[in-house]
Scaffold this motif. Structure first.
Motif, PDB file in Angstrom:
ATOM      1  N   MET A   1       0.703  -1.213  -0.082  1.00  0.00           N
ATOM      2  CA  MET A   1       0.031  -0.135  -0.013  1.00  0.00           C
ATOM      3  C   MET A   1       0.746   1.099   0.027  1.00  0.00           C
ATOM      4  SD  MET A   1      -3.137  -0.672   2.684  1.00  0.00           S
ATOM      5  CE  MET A   1      -4.629  -0.990   1.756  1.00  0.00           C
ATOM      6  N   LYS A   2       0.379   2.244  -0.467  1.00  0.00           N
ATOM      7  CA  LYS A   2       1.026   3.643  -0.681  1.00  0.00           C
ATOM      8  C   LYS A   2       1.523   3.926   0.839  1.00  0.00           C
ATOM      9  CE  LYS A   2       0.121   5.540  -5.066  1.00  0.00           C
ATOM     10  NZ  LYS A   2      -0.269   6.852  -5.843  1.00  0.00           N
ATOM     11  N   LYS A   3       0.677   3.953   1.820  1.00  0.00           N
ATOM     12  CA  LYS A   3       0.842   4.618   3.094  1.00  0.00           C
ATOM     13  C   LYS A   3       1.962   3.701   3.677  1.00  0.00           C
ATOM     14  CE  LYS A   3      -2.044   1.670   6.061  1.00  0.00           C
ATOM     15  NZ  LYS A   3      -2.826   1.706   6.956  1.00  0.00           N
ATOM     16  N   LEU A   4       2.453   2.726   3.012  1.00  0.00           N
ATOM     17  CA  LEU A   4       3.437   2.011   3.794  1.00  0.00           C
ATOM     18  C   LEU A   4       4.843   2.234   3.212  1.00  0.00           C
ATOM     19  CD1 LEU A   4       1.973  -1.580   4.741  1.00  0.00           C
ATOM     20  CD2 LEU A   4       2.250   0.365   6.079  1.00  0.00           C
ATOM     21  N   ILE A   5       4.837   2.910   2.107  1.00  0.00           N
ATOM     22  CA  ILE A   5       6.111   3.216   1.455  1.00  0.00           C
ATOM     23  C   ILE A   5       7.330   3.873   2.311  1.00  0.00           C
ATOM     24  CG2 ILE A   5       7.306   4.342  -0.533  1.00  0.00           C
ATOM     25  CD1 ILE A   5       4.529   3.749  -2.217  1.00  0.00           C
ATOM     26  N   PHE A   6       6.942   4.728   2.832  1.00  0.00           N
ATOM     27  CA  PHE A   6       8.034   5.395   3.608  1.00  0.00           C
ATOM     28  C   PHE A   6       8.622   4.546   4.758  1.00  0.00           C
ATOM     29  CE2 PHE A   6       9.453   8.561   6.835  1.00  0.00           C
ATOM     30  CZ  PHE A   6      10.524   8.864   6.244  1.00  0.00           C
ATOM     31  N   VAL A  12      14.211  -0.963   5.330  1.00  0.00           N
ATOM     32  CA  VAL A  12      15.138  -1.091   4.337  1.00  0.00           C
ATOM     33  C   VAL A  12      16.630  -0.474   4.698  1.00  0.00           C
ATOM     34  CG1 VAL A  12      16.234  -0.983   2.002  1.00  0.00           C
ATOM     35  CG2 VAL A  12      13.902  -1.978   2.502  1.00  0.00           C
ATOM     36  N   LEU A  13      16.587   0.817   4.874  1.00  0.00           N
ATOM     37  CA  LEU A  13      17.699   1.661   5.331  1.00  0.00           C
ATOM     38  C   LEU A  13      18.049   1.033   6.622  1.00  0.00           C
ATOM     39  CD1 LEU A  13      16.424   5.149   4.333  1.00  0.00           C
ATOM     40  CD2 LEU A  13      18.477   3.516   3.316  1.00  0.00           C
ATOM     41  N   THR A  14      17.211   0.887   7.706  1.00  0.00           N
ATOM     42  CA  THR A  14      17.724   0.286   9.085  1.00  0.00           C
ATOM     43  C   THR A  14      18.319  -1.061   8.880  1.00  0.00           C
ATOM     44  OG1 THR A  14      15.925   1.440   9.965  1.00  0.00           O
ATOM     45  CG2 THR A  14      16.801  -0.529  11.177  1.00  0.00           C
ATOM     46  N   GLY A  15      17.819  -2.026   7.864  1.00  0.00           N
ATOM     47  CA  GLY A  15      18.356  -3.285   7.647  1.00  0.00           C
ATOM     48  C   GLY A  15      19.739  -3.101   6.959  1.00  0.00           C
ATOM     49  N   ILE A  16      19.778  -2.112   6.171  1.00  0.00           N
ATOM     50  CA  ILE A  16      21.244  -1.716   5.379  1.00  0.00           C
ATOM     51  C   ILE A  16      22.366  -1.668   6.468  1.00  0.00           C
ATOM     52  CG2 ILE A  16      22.401  -0.478   3.930  1.00  0.00           C
ATOM     53  CD1 ILE A  16      19.978  -0.628   2.192  1.00  0.00           C
ATOM     54  N   TYR A  17      22.032  -0.643   7.309  1.00  0.00           N
ATOM     55  CA  TYR A  17      22.860  -0.022   8.396  1.00  0.00           C
ATOM     56  C   TYR A  17      23.384  -1.353   9.217  1.00  0.00           C
ATOM     57  CZ  TYR A  17      25.074   2.003  12.183  1.00  0.00           C
ATOM     58  OH  TYR A  17      25.959   2.283  13.204  1.00  0.00           O
ATOM     59  N   ILE A  72      15.209  -5.972   5.995  1.00  0.00           N
ATOM     60  CA  ILE A  72      15.210  -5.772   4.528  1.00  0.00           C
ATOM     61  C   ILE A  72      14.175  -6.651   4.141  1.00  0.00           C
ATOM     62  CG2 ILE A  72      16.470  -6.052   2.304  1.00  0.00           C
ATOM     63  CD1 ILE A  72      19.079  -5.117   4.068  1.00  0.00           C
ATOM     64  N   TRP A  73      14.320  -8.076   4.350  1.00  0.00           N
ATOM     65  CA  TRP A  73      13.239  -9.102   3.941  1.00  0.00           C
ATOM     66  C   TRP A  73      11.898  -8.718   4.164  1.00  0.00           C
ATOM     67  CZ3 TRP A  73      12.816 -12.779   0.524  1.00  0.00           C
ATOM     68  CH2 TRP A  73      11.871 -13.534   0.493  1.00  0.00           C
ATOM     69  N   SER A  74      11.607  -8.130   5.607  1.00  0.00           N
ATOM     70  CA  SER A  74      10.183  -8.091   6.017  1.00  0.00           C
ATOM     71  C   SER A  74       9.382  -7.130   5.098  1.00  0.00           C
ATOM     72  CB  SER A  74      10.396  -7.301   7.317  1.00  0.00           C
ATOM     73  OG  SER A  74      10.754  -5.911   7.429  1.00  0.00           O
ATOM     74  N   VAL A  75      10.177  -6.146   4.385  1.00  0.00           N
ATOM     75  CA  VAL A  75       9.229  -5.289   3.508  1.00  0.00           C
ATOM     76  C   VAL A  75       8.653  -6.051   2.237  1.00  0.00           C
ATOM     77  CG1 VAL A  75      10.945  -3.296   3.806  1.00  0.00           C
ATOM     78  CG2 VAL A  75      11.262  -4.664   1.840  1.00  0.00           C
ATOM     79  N   THR A  76       8.768  -7.350   2.060  1.00  0.00           N
ATOM     80  CA  THR A  76       7.958  -8.066   1.068  1.00  0.00           C
ATOM     81  C   THR A  76       6.778  -8.591   1.525  1.00  0.00           C
ATOM     82  OG1 THR A  76       8.905 -10.315   2.173  1.00  0.00           O
ATOM     83  CG2 THR A  76      10.169  -9.417   0.287  1.00  0.00           C
ATOM     84  N   ASN A  77       6.508  -8.374   3.154  1.00  0.00           N
ATOM     85  CA  ASN A  77       5.350  -8.501   3.470  1.00  0.00           C
ATOM     86  C   ASN A  77       5.001  -8.172   4.731  1.00  0.00           C
ATOM     87  OD1 ASN A  77       2.753  -9.390   4.219  1.00  0.00           O
ATOM     88  ND2 ASN A  77       2.461 -11.177   3.253  1.00  0.00           N
ATOM     89  N   VAL A  78       4.922  -6.764   5.053  1.00  0.00           N
ATOM     90  CA  VAL A  78       4.947  -5.973   6.460  1.00  0.00           C
ATOM     91  C   VAL A  78       3.952  -6.704   7.227  1.00  0.00           C
ATOM     92  CG1 VAL A  78       5.172  -4.007   7.719  1.00  0.00           C
ATOM     93  CG2 VAL A  78       6.173  -4.122   5.413  1.00  0.00           C
ATOM     94  N   TYR A  79       2.754  -6.953   6.678  1.00  0.00           N
ATOM     95  CA  TYR A  79       1.733  -7.533   7.477  1.00  0.00           C
ATOM     96  C   TYR A  79       2.000  -8.887   8.093  1.00  0.00           C
ATOM     97  CZ  TYR A  79      -1.009  -3.650   5.235  1.00  0.00           C
ATOM     98  OH  TYR A  79      -1.212  -2.335   5.003  1.00  0.00           O
ATOM     99  N   ARG A  80       2.334  -9.696   7.121  1.00  0.00           N
ATOM    100  CA  ARG A  80       2.766 -11.098   7.582  1.00  0.00           C
ATOM    101  C   ARG A  80       3.897 -11.141   8.703  1.00  0.00           C
ATOM    102  NH1 ARG A  80       5.319 -15.842   3.713  1.00  0.00           N
ATOM    103  NH2 ARG A  80       5.823 -17.307   5.533  1.00  0.00           N
TER     104      ARG A  80
END
Length: 135
Positions: A1-6, A12-17, A72-80
């Motif tokens: 969803m659009k509201k979850l983009i940010f 992802v940035l947290t994961g990369i760090y 990083i992986w979690s962004v594939t399905n934040v709800y799950r």
């Protein structure tokens, strides 16, 4: 969803760090790879004891690396992955609290202070943001 983009960008940035700091420790051991600062901060006086502690530090670095990969992986399905993300925020927060056991107040000096604030302020903010956004 659009509201979850940010939110996903922040995850992802947290994961990369976390991945980079985990690699620094997992691949570099107690001396690190030097990505977080100088590598010349101690002298080994007992090689056998050093290797044992270095192995433990590399393990912790690997766990930290894996946690970053999960963010990083979690962004594939934040709800799950919401329950696991919330738990990960708690783990990082508790890790930040453990910095308070460090003697001489070194936790409150740069560059540790930035990480400390991310752990004790950023993780609760992310925890609340996740709870409110992911329903």
């Amino acid at each position: 969803m659009k509201k979850l983009i940010f939110l996903k960008i922040v995850l992802v940035l947290t994961g990369i760090y976390i991945v980079l700091s985990g690699l620094n420790i997992a691949a570099g051991g107690m001396l690190t790879l030097g990505w977080g600062g100088s590598k010349d901060f101690f002298t080994v006086t007992n090689q056998k004891a050093y290797l044992i502690q270095d192995s433990h530090v590399r393990f912790v670095g690997g766990v930290w690396l894996a946690l970053g990969l999960f963010f990083i992986w979690s962004v594939t399905n934040v709800y799950r992955y919401l329950p696991q993300l919330l738990f990960a925020c708690i783990l990082v927060f508790v890790g930040g609290l453990c910095r308070l056991f460090q003697p001489d107040g070194a936790t409150f000096h740069m560059p540790v202070l930035g990480s400390f604030l991310a752990e004790l302020v950023g993780m609760p903010v992310l925890f609340i943001w996740l709870q409110k956004s992911v329903r």
